[in-house]
Write an enzyme that holds these catalytic residues in place. Sequence first.
Site, mmCIF file in Angstrom:
data_model
loop_
_atom_site.group_PDB
_atom_site.id
_atom_site.type_symbol
_atom_site.label_atom_id
_atom_site.label_comp_id
_atom_site.label_asym_id
_atom_site.label_seq_id
_atom_site.Cartn_x
_atom_site.Cartn_y
_atom_site.Cartn_z
ATOM 1 N N ASP A 68 0.848 -1.192 0.000
ATOM 2 C CA ASP A 68 0.000 0.000 0.000
ATOM 3 C C ASP A 68 0.887 1.247 0.000
ATOM 4 O O ASP A 68 1.665 1.457 0.941
ATOM 5 C CB ASP A 68 -0.898 -0.012 1.241
ATOM 6 N N CYS B 141 -5.973 4.051 -3.718
ATOM 7 C CA CYS B 141 -6.265 2.701 -3.237
ATOM 8 C C CYS B 141 -7.402 1.981 -3.953
ATOM 9 O O CYS B 141 -7.188 1.009 -4.667
ATOM 10 C CB CYS B 141 -6.594 2.759 -1.743
ATOM 11 N N HIS C 172 -10.931 -2.305 1.383
ATOM 12 C CA HIS C 172 -11.163 -0.957 0.865
ATOM 13 C C HIS C 172 -12.017 -0.927 -0.401
ATOM 14 O O HIS C 172 -11.853 -0.055 -1.261
ATOM 15 C CB HIS C 172 -9.843 -0.221 0.626
#
Length: 469
Positions: free
Chosen positions: A49, A89, A145
């Site tokens: 990430d 993301c 997410h």
Amino acid sequence: MKTLLLLVAVALQIDSQPAPPRPESLPKPAANPSASQPARPNIVLIVADDLGYGDLGCYGSRQNHTPQIDRLAAEGIRFTDFHSNGPMCSATRTALLTGFYQNRFGRSFEGALGPAHAGLPLDAMTLSELLQHVRYATAIYGKWHLGNSAPFLPTRQGFGEFRGLLTGDGDHHTHISRSGQPDWYNGETIELQPGYTADLLTRYSIDFIERHQNTPFFLYVPHLAIHFPWQGPDDPPHRQEGVNYADDKWGIIPDRSNVAPHVKAMVEALDRSVGAIIGTLKRLDLDRNTLVLFTSDNGGYINYAGGFENISSNGPLRGQKTELYEGGHRVPAIAWWPARLRPRVCNEIVLTFDIMPTVLRLASAPPHPGDGVDLTGLLFRGEPLPQRRLFWRRRDSKAVREGPWKLMIPGANRPPELYHLADDIGESRDLAAQQPDRIARMSSALKAWEEEMAQSTRPNFPDLPKQSH
């Protein structure tokens, strides 16, 4: 029954391509793959990430010690021109798991999904679901997410197991979300566990591999590292339940002008995690039949509002996370399968959504409509990829890639910029004034692509039964 409701389309290409098959003509997945088929590989997909292009030793970092990932690169294929589908993301995760431009699902999927957004539509057919239909065991350990609450959960999108967080970030020690809520799940139930996030994900991954060593498996490990809160294993916990951290989301950073020491500890924890997973595959003699893919969901932050500086490294690239200059979406990527892949450096242009058709081909799963291309010819035979135009969009920023050429529109009412990346990877020399015809051609292609995205806000796919969860 699950049906994807969006018009099927493939990425616009420089040369016209045959139309994709109509959904009704696509074969249904085989209920019971033939026992005579060769052993299908296990797939381990590790996604960091916010890891920048220059954050690893094998990509030039002299600050971060990453021997495990560096070894992976030396023994596998290291990509120099691999791109996340988005500079944030949720955008890239959508493209990764559906094989489509995230833009087809609506504007909210071009950034980071928040509490006000629903989540990845349940009728979106995912890579994990398609692998379940050909009898792969599936698990996700890490950051989802793509939906913060039921019903938009990974367990309803083809993952047999889920341990980790639903939201965009959580304290790496207390597992409290930015809004001050517990955000650590076992399946669909909150189950907080003590431990540093990267270490817990490693433990879950090793356990899954050990339990499924005799059956094909798909292990998806979307790490939270190196996303803020910027906390290494030895940094203190920050978040407590019941406190809103919207204005204090970064962790305890004594020197905001130098976040790098905290990020260095996170990168090295990520490296140890990768090493432990690879070590488990070798210990169980699974490395000969396992493809490991490692990449990042977008580029790294170099600085952040509030005085945060010297965070991550995007090496020679201009820009950072959230932006469409190369630093926002050109990311590290490695493919590792010692028994099948010749170690080398690959300079082909590859995107995240190419992973889905590649994995489906390797798993002997039926082909599925999408915007990505199958990479098996490139990976195993060194065949060049077909020429294609590639597109990015976030808010009013847009970019088009055509071979070495990149059209960049940095914002509304901003003139287009043009870069020749083979000669100028840092996007420092704008050639727009010298190439008006090319600007016009690429701008026209961008307009057509945007029209296509606007018309296909839900894909239409063949019916497949849902798996129980």
